[in-house]
Each structure stands twice: as C-alpha cells, then as structure tokens.
Design an enzyme around this catalytic site. Structure first.
Site, PDB file in Angstrom:
ATOM      1  N   ARG A 235      20.864 -66.470 -20.562  1.00  0.00           N
ATOM      2  CA  ARG A 235      20.430 -67.706 -19.924  1.00  0.00           C
ATOM      3  C   ARG A 235      20.479 -67.539 -18.414  1.00  0.00           C
ATOM      4  NH1 ARG A 235      18.652 -69.093 -24.065  1.00  0.00           N
ATOM      5  NH2 ARG A 235      18.837 -71.086 -25.164  1.00  0.00           N
ATOM      6  N   GLU A 264      13.042 -72.777 -15.370  1.00  0.00           N
ATOM      7  CA  GLU A 264      11.895 -72.224 -16.116  1.00  0.00           C
ATOM      8  C   GLU A 264      10.849 -73.317 -16.287  1.00  0.00           C
ATOM      9  OE1 GLU A 264      13.506 -70.573 -19.711  1.00  0.00           O
ATOM     10  OE2 GLU A 264      14.701 -69.108 -18.626  1.00  0.00           O
ATOM     11  N   HIS A 283      11.065 -65.731 -20.754  1.00  0.00           N
ATOM     12  CA  HIS A 283      11.963 -66.202 -21.829  1.00  0.00           C
ATOM     13  C   HIS A 283      11.375 -65.890 -23.212  1.00  0.00           C
ATOM     14  CE1 HIS A 283      15.352 -69.307 -22.676  1.00  0.00           C
ATOM     15  NE2 HIS A 283      15.214 -68.481 -23.700  1.00  0.00           N
TER      16      HIS A 283
HETATM   17  C1  GLV Z   1      16.468 -68.691 -26.985  1.00  0.00           C
HETATM   18  O1  GLV Z   1      16.733 -68.516 -25.840  1.00  0.00           O
HETATM   19  C2  GLV Z   1      17.336 -69.333 -27.916  1.00  0.00           C
HETATM   20  O2  GLV Z   1      18.383 -69.858 -27.506  1.00  0.00           O
HETATM   21  O3  GLV Z   1      17.004 -69.357 -29.103  1.00  0.00           O
END
Ligand code: GLV
Length: 324
Positions: A235, A264, A283
């Site tokens: 993250r 983001e 991401h």
């Molecule tokens: C992606 O980042 C998730 O948390 O599934």
C-alpha cells in the site's frame, strides 16, 4: 428478500450467483460510485459489496442504518473503518489467499524490471535511440543481479512468504521482518533497522494499518543499504514517496518498483513520475484474469454466507459473531 448494493460489476459469474440470493442493485459504471450516491443507494440495503476505491468511513456506517454485512473484493481493508463496523456488529469480509501468487509474481516482476532497467531499455529501443554507431557496449544498461543478492521482506504474511519462495529460486539470500514474531523456513528474521541495512532488495508486503503507515519513512529510507532496490506492492501510505524520490535522485538507492501510491491515481506532480530508475504500475498486484475471478467469487461467498445467516468464510472481524 434482503437487498445488496454492489459497487461494481465483477468478473466471471459472481454477481449472477449473488443475485440468486438477494435483490441486487449494481453500480454499472467503471468509475467509482460517488460517496453521496453510495450513501443514498445503501439506505435500502442490508449488504454491501465494495472495492478498495470505496471509502467506507464511520459517517457512512452511521448513516446506513439497515446495513448488516459488508464484503470487500480486496485483501487490504484500509479503505474501511473496521472499528465502526465492529461496533455495530457488522462483519467485514475480504479476499485473502486467492491473490497471493499473483501479487508475489508482480513483486518479482518489478524487482527484475527495476534491477535490469527493463522499462528504460524498452523506451530506448522504441524511441530510436539505439545508435548504429554504438550497437553494444559493456556498460550499456548494466543493472543488478538477483542471484547472490540479499532480499529483505517487510511483512512475512502469505504474500511475503510467496515472494520468499520465488526469490529463493532466483538464488537470493532471504531476510525478513514481521510485526509479530514469525518463523519462515529459509528466511532469517531480523530487527527492522538491521533488515534495512542488510538488504540489497527490499520488498514491502505488509498491510497498511496505523502501525505501518509511513513505516518506510525518511529515516528508514536513509537507513537502507546504499544502492538498494525498493519494491512496494502493498500500500502507498507505507512508503514516503518524497523521501524515496530524493534517495533515487541522489543515487543513494539504485531503483524502485512501485505498484501502489499514497494517492491513486497518482497526481501529475508525484515526485516518482519523472524518474527513469523507477518502474511504475497502477495498482495491479492481483490483476490476472483467474485471480480477479477468484477474488470476485470469494467476495460473493462472503455475502452469500451472510445472507444465509452464516459466518463469512473470510471475515476480518470475526469477533462480531461472538460465541457463534
Ligand atoms: C489489493 O490491493 C487488495 O487489497 O486486494
């Protein structure tokens, strides 16, 4: 029949399966549902299926008095105020496990791409800068080897362990750090600062919580081994992007691979955007067809269980079930 709001269409047949168990209201656009619309649509709903782009904060939880269960199609739940749900006895489902290999694959992909400068080399070829006068040179695009290098894994959960298995195959020495003591075969566990100082590659694989926010802050980045490569597929809030950019510009770090950001989509002035020694992705850690279908299926399994009055198979706050 109970009513569920799904904040997105999902891959595979997950939503048609869900629709067999409830009255389903689905947000059909690919843009996230605006918060006010989410609040409005949830007024009539007992259940919510959300994504990590939906902020489920205490105000929303308080405003949605019918809400009884929430399922997020994500492993990370930092977009949800878990305490607010737990206080109301609302279970929160997530999708761990099914995305482990896919996310670990991306971690290795970014490590390799950053260490071997693949995007930089790709741009060089495409942009016609490969000069016939200098077709090959011993110093051209030299990078770093994974074999023989030391990888420090920040967070030895399922994804961190899957990264370790892959990195072992590349001949890396494995170090790790975890918030709670954890032994992983083949991984030497060190104190956090030692891990920073010893690692040629550092992979961030820890969840974002109040404890890990800014874990790789300016001080920690300054403690990293000179010439190291940092990869973050966890993250954004865990790594100080400004401090990382400065270390990369100064040449203190060799390169970075970054899939997740504090904001983001990234803002145009994000300091990482202009750096050639950073590999960026939007991401996409869990972005394979099979994994996204599995995540959708698990998110729906959680809701179907809740609709049937059963505990969710993957529940982040199982304490809401009391002694069930
Ligand atoms: C992606 O980042 C998730 O948390 O599934």
């Amino acid at each position: 029949m109970k009513k569920v709001f799904a904040s997105s269409r999902l891959p595979g047949d997950a939503l048609s399966r869900l629709a067999e168990h409830c009255e389903l209201d689905t947000w059909e656009s690919d843009s996230p549902v605006p918060p006010a619309v989410l609040r409005d649509r949830l007024q009539a709903c007992e259940g919510l299926l959300c994504l990590l782009t939906n902020r489920i904060d205490a105000d929303l939880v308080a405003a949605c008095t019918r809400l009884r269960f929430v399922s997020s199609m994500s492993v990370g739940v930092d977009h949800v105020d878990l305490d607010a749900l737990t206080r109301r006895g609302i279970p929160l489902g997530n999708t761990p496990g099914v995305l482990v290999d896919t996310t670990a694959d991306l971690t290795l992909a970014l490590m390799l791409a950053a260490a071997r400068r693949i995007p930089e080399a790709d741009r060089f070829v495409r942009e016609g800068r490969w000069d016939p006068a200098a077709p090959w040179h011993p110093n051209m695009f030299v990078g770093r080897d994974l074999a023989g290098a030391t990888l420090g894994i920040v967070g030895l959960g399922a994804i961190g362990q899957a990264v370790a298995r892959r990195a072992a195959g590349f001949g890396m020495h494995l170090l790790g750090w975890n918030r709670s003591p954890r032994e992983v075969r083949g991984v030497q566990v060190l104190a956090f600062n030692e891990l920073l100082a010893e690692s040629d590659f550092l992979s961030v694989n820890v969840a974002l919580t109040p404890d890990t926010r800014n874990l790789l802050g300016r001080d920690a980045i300054a403690r990293m081994k000179p010439g190291a490569v940092l990869v973050n597929t966890a993250r954004g809030g865990i790594v100080d992007e400004q401090a990382l950019a400065e270390a990369l510009v100064a040449g203190r770090l060799f390169a970075a691979g970054v899939d997740v950001f504090g904001r983001e989509p990234v803002e145009p002035d994000n300091p990482l955007l202009g750096l050639s020694n950073v590999v960026l992705a939007p991401h996409i850690g869990s972005a394979s067809q099979r994994t996204r279908e599995r995540m959708a299926a698990l998110a729906v399994d959680n809701l179907v269980a809740a609709l049937n009055g059963d505990p969710m198979p993957q529940c982040v706050n199982p304490e809401v079930y009391g002694s069930l």
